[in-house]
Design a protein around this motif. Structure first.
Motif, PDB file in Angstrom:
ATOM      1  N   ALA A 110     -33.453  30.246  19.004  1.00 53.00           N
ATOM      2  CA  ALA A 110     -33.450  28.827  18.653  1.00 53.00           C
ATOM      3  C   ALA A 110     -32.032  28.286  18.634  1.00 53.00           C
ATOM      4  O   ALA A 110     -31.758  27.217  19.197  1.00 53.00           O
ATOM      5  CB  ALA A 110     -34.117  28.613  17.300  1.00 53.00           C
ATOM      6  N   THR A 152     -42.197  31.103   7.682  1.00 57.99           N
ATOM      7  CA  THR A 152     -40.777  31.416   7.515  1.00 57.99           C
ATOM      8  C   THR A 152     -40.000  31.142   8.797  1.00 57.99           C
ATOM      9  O   THR A 152     -38.936  30.529   8.773  1.00 57.99           O
ATOM     10  CB  THR A 152     -40.615  32.892   7.129  1.00 57.99           C
ATOM     11  N   VAL A 153     -40.587  31.603   9.932  1.00 59.67           N
ATOM     12  CA  VAL A 153     -39.921  31.395  11.212  1.00 59.67           C
ATOM     13  C   VAL A 153     -39.820  29.906  11.520  1.00 59.67           C
ATOM     14  O   VAL A 153     -38.775  29.422  11.970  1.00 59.67           O
ATOM     15  CB  VAL A 153     -40.680  32.156  12.320  1.00 59.67           C
ATOM     16  N   VAL A 210     -33.260  31.572   3.160  1.00 61.78           N
ATOM     17  CA  VAL A 210     -32.323  30.653   3.799  1.00 61.78           C
ATOM     18  C   VAL A 210     -30.930  31.255   4.000  1.00 61.78           C
ATOM     19  O   VAL A 210     -30.362  31.083   5.064  1.00 61.78           O
ATOM     20  CB  VAL A 210     -32.271  29.329   3.004  1.00 61.78           C
ATOM     21  N   LEU A 257     -34.521  24.316  10.309  1.00 57.52           N
ATOM     22  CA  LEU A 257     -33.161  24.182   9.775  1.00 57.52           C
ATOM     23  C   LEU A 257     -32.127  24.305  10.893  1.00 57.52           C
ATOM     24  O   LEU A 257     -31.142  23.560  10.923  1.00 57.52           O
ATOM     25  CB  LEU A 257     -32.901  25.240   8.701  1.00 57.52           C
ATOM     26  N   MET A 302     -30.061  23.686  -0.488  1.00 51.88           N
ATOM     27  CA  MET A 302     -30.533  24.260   0.778  1.00 51.88           C
ATOM     28  C   MET A 302     -31.702  25.216   0.530  1.00 51.88           C
ATOM     29  O   MET A 302     -32.684  25.222   1.274  1.00 51.88           O
ATOM     30  CB  MET A 302     -29.409  25.033   1.478  1.00 51.88           C
ATOM     31  N   GLY A 303     -31.585  26.023  -0.533  1.00 49.32           N
ATOM     32  CA  GLY A 303     -32.675  26.938  -0.857  1.00 49.32           C
ATOM     33  C   GLY A 303     -33.960  26.206  -1.188  1.00 49.32           C
ATOM     34  O   GLY A 303     -35.044  26.595  -0.754  1.00 49.32           O
ATOM     35  N   VAL A 304     -33.832  25.089  -1.965  1.00 47.89           N
ATOM     36  CA  VAL A 304     -35.016  24.309  -2.319  1.00 47.89           C
ATOM     37  C   VAL A 304     -35.637  23.699  -1.074  1.00 47.89           C
ATOM     38  O   VAL A 304     -36.869  23.709  -0.906  1.00 47.89           O
ATOM     39  CB  VAL A 304     -34.639  23.229  -3.355  1.00 47.89           C
ATOM     40  N   CYS A 321     -30.146  30.956  -4.173  1.00 50.78           N
ATOM     41  CA  CYS A 321     -29.369  30.482  -3.027  1.00 50.78           C
ATOM     42  C   CYS A 321     -28.034  29.919  -3.499  1.00 50.78           C
ATOM     43  O   CYS A 321     -26.993  30.145  -2.873  1.00 50.78           O
ATOM     44  CB  CYS A 321     -30.168  29.440  -2.266  1.00 50.78           C
ATOM     45  N   TYR A 331     -39.346  26.977  -7.119  1.00 55.13           N
ATOM     46  CA  TYR A 331     -38.279  26.094  -6.645  1.00 55.13           C
ATOM     47  C   TYR A 331     -37.013  26.318  -7.453  1.00 55.13           C
ATOM     48  O   TYR A 331     -35.906  26.360  -6.911  1.00 55.13           O
ATOM     49  CB  TYR A 331     -38.717  24.634  -6.747  1.00 55.13           C
ATOM     50  N   MET A 376     -39.657  27.504   9.371  1.00 58.15           N
ATOM     51  CA  MET A 376     -38.628  26.933   8.495  1.00 58.15           C
ATOM     52  C   MET A 376     -37.248  27.191   9.072  1.00 58.15           C
ATOM     53  O   MET A 376     -36.425  26.266   9.146  1.00 58.15           O
ATOM     54  CB  MET A 376     -38.784  27.559   7.116  1.00 58.15           C
ATOM     55  N   LEU A 377     -36.996  28.433   9.535  1.00 54.57           N
ATOM     56  CA  LEU A 377     -35.675  28.757  10.076  1.00 54.57           C
ATOM     57  C   LEU A 377     -35.382  27.907  11.313  1.00 54.57           C
ATOM     58  O   LEU A 377     -34.289  27.370  11.466  1.00 54.57           O
ATOM     59  CB  LEU A 377     -35.591  30.248  10.426  1.00 54.57           C
ATOM     60  N   ILE A 378     -36.404  27.756  12.187  1.00 52.11           N
ATOM     61  CA  ILE A 378     -36.186  26.990  13.418  1.00 52.11           C
ATOM     62  C   ILE A 378     -35.914  25.530  13.075  1.00 52.11           C
ATOM     63  O   ILE A 378     -35.050  24.886  13.684  1.00 52.11           O
ATOM     64  CB  ILE A 378     -37.398  27.147  14.360  1.00 52.11           C
ATOM     65  N   GLY A 405     -35.472  24.928   1.950  1.00 51.02           N
ATOM     66  CA  GLY A 405     -36.146  26.010   2.660  1.00 51.02           C
ATOM     67  C   GLY A 405     -37.503  26.324   2.066  1.00 51.02           C
ATOM     68  O   GLY A 405     -38.495  26.455   2.787  1.00 51.02           O
ATOM     69  N   ASN A 406     -37.533  26.403   0.720  1.00 57.92           N
ATOM     70  CA  ASN A 406     -38.810  26.706   0.068  1.00 57.92           C
ATOM     71  C   ASN A 406     -39.822  25.582   0.299  1.00 57.92           C
ATOM     72  O   ASN A 406     -41.003  25.825   0.555  1.00 57.92           O
ATOM     73  CB  ASN A 406     -38.576  26.907  -1.431  1.00 57.92           C
ATOM     74  N   PHE A 407     -39.335  24.332   0.231  1.00 64.17           N
ATOM     75  CA  PHE A 407     -40.224  23.188   0.456  1.00 64.17           C
ATOM     76  C   PHE A 407     -40.804  23.234   1.864  1.00 64.17           C
ATOM     77  O   PHE A 407     -42.005  23.007   2.063  1.00 64.17           O
ATOM     78  CB  PHE A 407     -39.456  21.882   0.244  1.00 64.17           C
ATOM     79  N   LYS A 427     -46.248  34.350   7.296  1.00 60.59           N
ATOM     80  CA  LYS A 427     -45.103  34.962   7.968  1.00 60.59           C
ATOM     81  C   LYS A 427     -44.503  34.009   9.000  1.00 60.59           C
ATOM     82  O   LYS A 427     -43.287  33.949   9.162  1.00 60.59           O
ATOM     83  CB  LYS A 427     -45.526  36.266   8.643  1.00 60.59           C
ATOM     84  N   GLY A 433     -38.444  30.845  -0.716  1.00 57.56           N
ATOM     85  CA  GLY A 433     -37.635  30.339   0.389  1.00 57.56           C
ATOM     86  C   GLY A 433     -36.152  30.419   0.124  1.00 57.56           C
ATOM     87  O   GLY A 433     -35.364  30.516   1.059  1.00 57.56           O
ATOM     88  N   GLY A 434     -35.758  30.391  -1.167  1.00 60.05           N
ATOM     89  CA  GLY A 434     -34.338  30.451  -1.477  1.00 60.05           C
ATOM     90  C   GLY A 434     -33.689  31.733  -1.018  1.00 60.05           C
ATOM     91  O   GLY A 434     -32.501  31.769  -0.737  1.00 60.05           O
ATOM     92  N   ILE A 491     -41.258  25.853   3.801  1.00 56.56           N
ATOM     93  CA  ILE A 491     -42.255  26.914   3.927  1.00 56.56           C
ATOM     94  C   ILE A 491     -43.589  26.451   3.361  1.00 56.56           C
ATOM     95  O   ILE A 491     -44.646  26.592   4.002  1.00 56.56           O
ATOM     96  CB  ILE A 491     -41.777  28.188   3.195  1.00 56.56           C
ATOM     97  N   GLU A 492     -43.558  25.830   2.157  1.00 58.42           N
ATOM     98  CA  GLU A 492     -44.824  25.395   1.555  1.00 58.42           C
ATOM     99  C   GLU A 492     -45.449  24.267   2.357  1.00 58.42           C
ATOM    100  O   GLU A 492     -46.667  24.184   2.480  1.00 58.42           O
ATOM    101  CB  GLU A 492     -44.563  24.947   0.104  1.00 58.42           C
ATOM    102  N   SER A 498     -35.465  29.613  -6.393  1.00 54.40           N
ATOM    103  CA  SER A 498     -34.788  29.570  -5.101  1.00 54.40           C
ATOM    104  C   SER A 498     -33.491  28.787  -5.210  1.00 54.40           C
ATOM    105  O   SER A 498     -32.502  29.136  -4.565  1.00 54.40           O
ATOM    106  CB  SER A 498     -35.697  28.984  -4.029  1.00 54.40           C
TER     107      SER A 498
END
Lengths: 116, 145
Positions: free
Chosen positions: A100, B55-56, A61, B62, B32-34, A10, A3, B58-60, B36-38, B52, A57-58, B40-41, A6
């Motif tokens: 999307a 990730t998709v 994004v 956001l 924002m990065g945190v 980012c 965390y 997560m992007l959708i 995103g990582n949250f 894999k 994840g960082g 994903i997990e 990231s």
């Protein structure tokens, strides 16, 4: 720990973009294009894959990961289907993001009125 | 004479608070990065989605959130405050698409939304594809695959 990584990665990418935006006359459109091209370049030598392993994840994004996934898809396509695969595979991994964005914005623009 | 003029111009040009802006962009971009990582997990451990596809997802998520918040009218104020902290992440891409679609809604479905939706974000797609094609072609020609 991932965390923290990231957050750092980012944040640094966004801060770099902000410095470029403030110091030059470029518009936000230019900045995003520059970062996408940087992302496509960084995937050539698999640098971005290492960053993704480090920052999790960082690294996925920022818009650089969009470029990274474009090159990744193109090279994956080349490995599977030769030169034709370069055309076939380019949008393989990013199609979800593009679709999307288009789908949600279409339906939301039908439902909501623009503010101000 | 010209030197004096330049000095006066420099003195009166509004100093952009570069340090402040950069700091805000760093903090919001990091958050924002945190997030995103949250996400994903979260998708991996609670929804048992493969790594894999997480990730998709997560992007959708956001993209969905930023489209929704843009059409509700909050996101423009946040972008004005955070600037690159929200433009550089994938939310900026969705924000550009959504605001163009909302703006041209009144000009009709095809000539308004259809023509103008990708007006701002089309540049990202076009130059991304061009760049990835050129670089991957170079890589295949050099034989680095």
């Amino acid at each position: 720990m991932i965390y923290f990584n990231s957050f750092i990665f980012c944040g640094l990418v966004c801060a770099l973009g902000q410095i470029i935006l403030d110091k030059t006359n470029l518009t936000p459109g230019h900045i995003t294009v520059i970062f996408v091209v940087i992302g496509t370049f960084l995937d050539v030598f698999n640098i971005y894959d290492k960053i993704v392993l480090w920052a999790g994840g960082g690294a996925l994004v920022p818009i650089t990961s969009f470029g990274h996934m474009l090159t990744h898809g193109a090279i994956q396509g080349y490995n599977e289907g030769g030169i034709l695969g370069l055309f076939n595979g380019t949008l393989n991994l990013t199609s979800a993001g593009i679709s999307a964005a288009i789908i949600f914005s279409f339906f939301f623009s039908l439902v909501f009125e623009p503010k101000d | 004479m010209e030197d004096n003029y330049q000095k006066i111009v420099d003195k009166h040009t509004p100093k952009e608070k570069i340090f402040y802006n950069t700091f805000i962009a760093f903090i919001t971009g990091g958050i924002m990065g945190v997030i995103g990582n949250f996400l994903i997990e979260f998708y991996e451990s609670y929804m048992s989605v493969p790594a894999k596809e997480a990730t998709v997802c997560m992007l959708i998520t956001l993209i969905f959130l930023s489209c929704l918040l843009t059409s509700l009218g909050f996101f423009d104020k946040w972008v004005n405050f955070c600037k690159c902290g929200l433009i550089i992440p994938i939310t900026g891409f969705a924000h550009a698409t959504q605001s163009a679609a909302l703006e041209y809604r009144k000009e009709g479905l095809v000539t308004g939304i259809g023509v103008n939706m990708l007006k701002l974000s089309g540049a990202v797609i076009i130059y991304g594809i061009i760049g990835s094609f050129v670089f991957s072609l170079i890589r295949t020609l050099v034989g680095l695959v």
